[in-house]
Scaffold this motif. Structure first.
Motif, PDB file in Angstrom:
ATOM      1  N   ARG A 447       0.850  -1.185   0.000  1.00 53.53           N
ATOM      2  CA  ARG A 447       0.000   0.000   0.000  1.00 53.53           C
ATOM      3  C   ARG A 447       0.890   1.242   0.000  1.00 53.53           C
ATOM      4  O   ARG A 447       1.835   1.339   0.791  1.00 53.53           O
ATOM      5  CB  ARG A 447      -0.906  -0.027   1.229  1.00 53.53           C
ATOM      6  N   VAL A 448       0.579   2.195  -0.904  1.00 53.22           N
ATOM      7  CA  VAL A 448       1.358   3.425  -1.020  1.00 53.22           C
ATOM      8  C   VAL A 448       0.587   4.558  -0.344  1.00 53.22           C
ATOM      9  O   VAL A 448      -0.614   4.738  -0.594  1.00 53.22           O
ATOM     10  CB  VAL A 448       1.649   3.779  -2.490  1.00 53.22           C
ATOM     11  N   VAL A 449       1.286   5.294   0.507  1.00 56.03           N
ATOM     12  CA  VAL A 449       0.682   6.428   1.227  1.00 56.03           C
ATOM     13  C   VAL A 449       1.507   7.672   0.944  1.00 56.03           C
ATOM     14  O   VAL A 449       2.733   7.674   1.123  1.00 56.03           O
ATOM     15  CB  VAL A 449       0.617   6.153   2.748  1.00 56.03           C
ATOM     16  N   PHE A 450       0.836   8.755   0.488  1.00 53.79           N
ATOM     17  CA  PHE A 450       1.479  10.057   0.271  1.00 53.79           C
ATOM     18  C   PHE A 450       1.008  11.005   1.379  1.00 53.79           C
ATOM     19  O   PHE A 450      -0.201  11.148   1.609  1.00 53.79           O
ATOM     20  CB  PHE A 450       1.107  10.636  -1.094  1.00 53.79           C
ATOM     21  N   GLU A 455       8.038  18.282   8.900  1.00 58.68           N
ATOM     22  CA  GLU A 455       8.044  19.742   8.970  1.00 58.68           C
ATOM     23  C   GLU A 455       7.566  20.356   7.655  1.00 58.68           C
ATOM     24  O   GLU A 455       6.782  21.289   7.641  1.00 58.68           O
ATOM     25  CB  GLU A 455       9.450  20.238   9.312  1.00 58.68           C
ATOM     26  N   SER A 456       8.091  19.824   6.557  1.00 60.84           N
ATOM     27  CA  SER A 456       7.682  20.274   5.228  1.00 60.84           C
ATOM     28  C   SER A 456       8.017  19.138   4.261  1.00 60.84           C
ATOM     29  O   SER A 456       8.407  18.055   4.654  1.00 60.84           O
ATOM     30  CB  SER A 456       8.411  21.573   4.846  1.00 60.84           C
ATOM     31  N   GLY A 457       7.879  19.428   2.996  1.00 61.81           N
ATOM     32  CA  GLY A 457       8.261  18.418   2.024  1.00 61.81           C
ATOM     33  C   GLY A 457       7.216  17.318   1.862  1.00 61.81           C
ATOM     34  O   GLY A 457       6.061  17.442   2.271  1.00 61.81           O
ATOM     35  N   LEU A 458       7.647  16.196   1.272  1.00 59.08           N
ATOM     36  CA  LEU A 458       6.760  15.082   0.943  1.00 59.08           C
ATOM     37  C   LEU A 458       7.310  13.790   1.546  1.00 59.08           C
ATOM     38  O   LEU A 458       8.521  13.560   1.524  1.00 59.08           O
ATOM     39  CB  LEU A 458       6.638  14.922  -0.589  1.00 59.08           C
ATOM     40  N   ARG A 459       6.416  12.969   2.070  1.00 56.35           N
ATOM     41  CA  ARG A 459       6.794  11.653   2.599  1.00 56.35           C
ATOM     42  C   ARG A 459       5.977  10.593   1.852  1.00 56.35           C
ATOM     43  O   ARG A 459       4.736  10.670   1.803  1.00 56.35           O
ATOM     44  CB  ARG A 459       6.520  11.563   4.098  1.00 56.35           C
ATOM     45  N   VAL A 460       6.685   9.643   1.259  1.00 57.16           N
ATOM     46  CA  VAL A 460       6.051   8.540   0.533  1.00 57.16           C
ATOM     47  C   VAL A 460       6.356   7.254   1.288  1.00 57.16           C
ATOM     48  O   VAL A 460       7.524   6.928   1.512  1.00 57.16           O
ATOM     49  CB  VAL A 460       6.557   8.445  -0.918  1.00 57.16           C
ATOM     50  N   GLU A 461       5.299   6.542   1.686  1.00 58.93           N
ATOM     51  CA  GLU A 461       5.461   5.294   2.436  1.00 58.93           C
ATOM     52  C   GLU A 461       4.924   4.116   1.630  1.00 58.93           C
ATOM     53  O   GLU A 461       3.861   4.207   1.006  1.00 58.93           O
ATOM     54  CB  GLU A 461       4.706   5.367   3.766  1.00 58.93           C
ATOM     55  N   LEU A 462       5.649   2.987   1.666  1.00 55.80           N
ATOM     56  CA  LEU A 462       5.193   1.719   1.099  1.00 55.80           C
ATOM     57  C   LEU A 462       5.020   0.737   2.255  1.00 55.80           C
ATOM     58  O   LEU A 462       5.983   0.426   2.965  1.00 55.80           O
ATOM     59  CB  LEU A 462       6.188   1.157   0.084  1.00 55.80           C
ATOM     60  N   HIS A 463       3.804   0.246   2.440  1.00 54.67           N
ATOM     61  CA  HIS A 463       3.495  -0.685   3.519  1.00 54.67           C
ATOM     62  C   HIS A 463       3.431  -2.100   2.924  1.00 54.67           C
ATOM     63  O   HIS A 463       2.444  -2.463   2.273  1.00 54.67           O
ATOM     64  CB  HIS A 463       2.172  -0.308   4.174  1.00 54.67           C
ATOM     65  N   PHE A 464       4.494  -2.883   3.133  1.00 54.70           N
ATOM     66  CA  PHE A 464       4.549  -4.254   2.640  1.00 54.70           C
ATOM     67  C   PHE A 464       3.962  -5.202   3.690  1.00 54.70           C
ATOM     68  O   PHE A 464       4.280  -5.065   4.887  1.00 54.70           O
ATOM     69  CB  PHE A 464       5.999  -4.682   2.363  1.00 54.70           C
ATOM     70  N   PRO A 465       3.119  -6.163   3.292  1.00 51.56           N
ATOM     71  CA  PRO A 465       2.625  -7.136   4.266  1.00 51.56           C
ATOM     72  C   PRO A 465       3.758  -8.061   4.702  1.00 51.56           C
ATOM     73  O   PRO A 465       4.590  -8.478   3.895  1.00 51.56           O
ATOM     74  CB  PRO A 465       1.542  -7.899   3.503  1.00 51.56           C
ATOM     75  N   ALA A 466       3.780  -8.370   6.014  1.00 48.60           N
ATOM     76  CA  ALA A 466       4.784  -9.318   6.505  1.00 48.60           C
ATOM     77  C   ALA A 466       4.463 -10.705   5.981  1.00 48.60           C
ATOM     78  O   ALA A 466       3.299 -11.091   5.881  1.00 48.60           O
ATOM     79  CB  ALA A 466       4.801  -9.312   8.040  1.00 48.60           C
ATOM     80  N   PRO A 467       5.484 -11.485   5.594  1.00 51.24           N
ATOM     81  CA  PRO A 467       5.224 -12.831   5.064  1.00 51.24           C
ATOM     82  C   PRO A 467       4.636 -13.734   6.136  1.00 51.24           C
ATOM     83  O   PRO A 467       4.986 -13.645   7.311  1.00 51.24           O
ATOM     84  CB  PRO A 467       6.606 -13.308   4.611  1.00 51.24           C
TER      85      PRO A 467
END
Length: 477
Positions: A447-450, A455-467
């Protein structure tokens, strides 16, 4: 010529559904005919044995009546002997033995059954032999009416030839009728198979009219028995439509995205040809170089996006087990030199211990590269980019965060769309980097979260399921 003969041989050896069905049906039917003939023969033989056994018993009783009516003088009359011995295919045998006087009459020495025969009991039937010739015999014991206290043992026997002859005659009488019935069944089977295969003709005709249509075949006129085949073909058509859709989309995207840089290159080449001013020529060459680099990057990202959407790649469950705590620091380390040249502070934050996920190492490397490139591009000189990795029992989170100008929250939901660029941005880009990340994440069940940075800027997260399964020692890369 050898090739033609080989092709003809291959066509002749090609499987025929009609031939296979008829073979599977006709061969067992012919086997049943042979088995029926064998069973019919033994049934006829059993019936023949029953009739002849009854005749043998009657012959033994008849001989006993003859003995009661006339005193034995050592011989039977010629008429009585003829009746006992007559057999068109051989001879019958008889003997009368007195307990007191020994053998009195007979034409053969016949052995007994080896069991006790009671006086005045019905004739007992048994198998015996005369020399090497098998016989069937009937034996009985009766009182000697002409000698009080004496008992006579009467034995009548016959060979088995007539029994087998009668059985064969019965078989030959019934076999033609059975054969005729089998032939009728075979004809019905042939007609049934031909008619049954005829139900495929509407489906064949419908498919022949489809042309280049790759839509589902459907099930309205498909027999139940071949539904698995048509459903498999429908799945193949779906994969082909997907592949053709990817190709058409790639061509359309390439035409759309490359039109502007190629037109710009042509324009500045014409400037080069039409001027002798060194400054203007240098400016034109700089534009050509920049536009060519943009076209090359656009082409590369279009190819990368198309590869991530290929149906030939394994799904999430079929991927290898990899350790991101090893892969991510190595990928970040390879970008340090570029970060220094751009004046960007690139860092990595990660916990201790492995972070296992199921995935493709090369595609995750491409995710990191695209996210880091995006951060470098939009954060700019003098800013920081941080790649972090954290794991929980349920998921592994890979994040790339910068402290640049960031993206307005109104546009966060649109990030990851193909060719989307934030309005008002003065930075050039293809709008494909985050789309590639979204596509790779989808294939990895991530799952991708923007979101906005701390403080500022952009954070992009990738949530991988645990095996669900796997230990640190089972990593494949």
């Amino acid at each position: 010529m050898p090739e033609r003969r080989a092709a003809a041989a291959r066509r002749a050896a090609r499987l025929s559904l009609r031939r296979r069905l008829l073979t599977f049906l006709l061969v067992p039917v012919l086997g049943v005919l042979v088995l029926d003939a064998v069973i019919g023969y033994f049934v006829a033989l059993a019936y023949s044995n029953r009739v002849h056994d009854a005749d043998l018993s009657d012959s033994a009783l008849t001989l006993s009546e003859m003995i009661d009516s006339d005193a034995l003088s050592g011989e039977l009359t010629a008429q009585a002997r003829f009746l006992l011995e007559y057999d068109p295919d051989g001879r019958n045998y008889y003997s009368v033995v007195s307990d007191r006087h020994g053998r009195m009459i007979g034409n053969a020495e016949l052995t007994g059954p080896g069991v006790t025969i009671h006086t005045d009991a019905p004739p007992k039937l048994y198998d015996t032999a005369l020399g090497r010739r098998p016989l069937r015999a009937a034996i009985m014991r009766v009182p000697n009416r002409h000698d009080a206290g004496d008992v006579l043992t009467i034995t009548v026997a016959e060979n088995l030839r007539d029994r087998h002859t009668r059985a064969r005659e019965i078989l030959f009488l019934t076999l033609p009728m059975q054969a005729l019935l089998i032939v009728a069944v075979l004809c019905l089977v042939w007609l049934g198979v031909s008619h049954g295969l005829g139900v495929l003709e509407p489906l064949t005709a419908r498919l022949s009219r489809r042309g280049h249509d790759l839509g589902p075949i459907g099930e309205e006129d498909v027999p139940v028995e071949i539904l698995p085949l048509t459903r498999t073909i429908d799945d193949l058509f779906a994969r082909m439509r997907n592949m053709l859709g990817l190709q058409e989309r790639f061509i359309a995207d390439a035409a759309h995205q490359l039109r502007t840089p190629l037109a710009g290159i042509q324009l500045h080449v014409e400037r080069l040809e039409g001027t002798t001013d060194d400054a203007e020529r240098a400016d034109a060459l700089a534009h050509v170089h920049r536009l060519a680099a943009r076209a090359a990057r656009t082409s590369a990202q279009l190819l990368a996006l198309t590869r991530t959407q290929s149906p030939d790649l394994p799904d999430h469950d079929g991927m290898d087990l990899i350790d991101l705590s090893t892969l991510v620091p190595e990928a970040v380390g390879m970008r340090v030199h570029q970060a220094l040249s751009l004046g960007v502070d690139l860092g990595y934050e990660g916990g201790e211990g492995p972070c296992l996920v199921r995935g493709d190492a090369l595609q995750i490397q491409e995710v990191i590269d695209n996210l880091v490139d995006n951060a470098f591009h939009y954060a700019g000189r003098g800013h920081a980019v941080t790649v972090s990795l954290a794991g929980t029992e349920d998921e592994v989170i890979l994040a790339v965060e910068d402290d640049g100008p960031g993206v307005d929250e109104a546009f966060l939901d649109q990030l990851g769309e193909r060719f989307f660029r934030v309005p008002g941005s003065d930075q050039e880009g293809t709008g494909l980097g985050l789309a590639i990340v979204e596509s790779i994440a989808e294939r990895h069940a991530a799952r991708v979260v923007f979101r906005r940075g701390a403080e500022s800027g952009l954070r992009v997260e990738l949530h991988f399921p645990a095996p669900l399964t796997g230990k640190p020692g089972e990593t494949a890369h």
